[in-house]
Motif scaffolding. Sequence first.
Motif: not given
Length: 419
Positions: A408, A411, A414-415
């Motif tokens: 999580k 992620d 990365h976003r």
Amino acid sequence: MNHTRSALRVLCAPAHYFMDGKEGGSEPLWAHEIVRTVALLSSQVVAVTGYVIAGDLPENVRVVSVGGKRGDNFLSAAIAARFVARYSVAAIREFWMMKPDIVHHVLPFGLGQTFNPLLLFLGDRPFVVGPVQGHSYRAHFEQMSLGGVKTNQGATTRAPLANRIAARLGSILTILNTHLLKRADIVVAITQEAADALPDEIERDKVVIIPPGVDTKRFSIRQERSGERLELLSVGYLLKRKRIDTVLRAVRRLLERDREVRLTMAGDGPEREALMCLATELGIREYVRWLGFIPNSEVGRVYREGDVFVSGSEHEGLATAYLEALSSGLPLVLAENSGSRSIAAMGAPARVVQCGDDEAMCRAIMDLAPDRVAVEKERLVAREFVEGRFDWAVIGERYVEAYQAAIKRRDVGHRARRA
């Protein structure tokens, strides 16, 4: 907690210098049990290690051994370099073949001891490091064998050049390890003290506390007790830092006060002969049993024969022996160190005394000795304390939760970069 097996594919690399599910040793056992319990909750686990003495591993575990043998001295530059070279080739190959969802650097030692070449290939792959014990092993690295000569006393001295090389390598390794910890999405520390010892550069919101575990099914409380003699038990490798001399002196004080006691020492090591001589000098030889090395298959029986677990160690993490003793219903009398402070703060039935203070250790044991009802009550408290917090099944679930948190976190990062 969720007991359902997830679809996670986990690459444990390195899974320690070796994994030992049978013969004992805290850190190799931790690595083995982390791999085993995580596999029960994941779809596939690959473990890259030096060599393995495997207990019962699930079918979805594949162990990749890069050789070596138990007893290899990783303070030897040649042995350490050979392991790193073989490990690097195997780990990189498995990484590209497996395409794992998570990479777990399972090397349960102190900070500053190892570096993982997989960092060069991770990309955006979630990465977990731990368990780390917090204390620095840079001093160990500076003792690395780079050649030397024997003195008349049998000690090894190094040439000045070798000393300078070892010191420089220690500095470089510390930098590399800080980079490894900074790259990790989750860092697992075994206690809060271990977490506090992490370098300042490490973000604290990615640090989680997961203690080592114990297989509580292998231990049980003795149901009946006969006789008035108090059976003291100490378990561990016989090194100077274990301060068994303090325990022996405490036994002498107990005998001087007409307490009926016997000490059982389970474990072997370089200090055994000196400690046996000390027991003779103290006049307590007949009150001490020296069992030597005890394999995992028999250690439960040894704990069942005890009434109180004692340790004089000046330096410990959250020692496996503490957890095994509590699983067997033994209250603890411990010298103060990071591990003993942590286990007492969690609420375990433990009496912590100043390291090296045999009089204080004697008094702590005497507090238990006359009250059999209190001892039996503490035995039940000890067992319940461990089952809810430290059983390996519980610890395995917490590692899977750490993996999910790492995914999580990666992620989200990365976003954020894409935005």
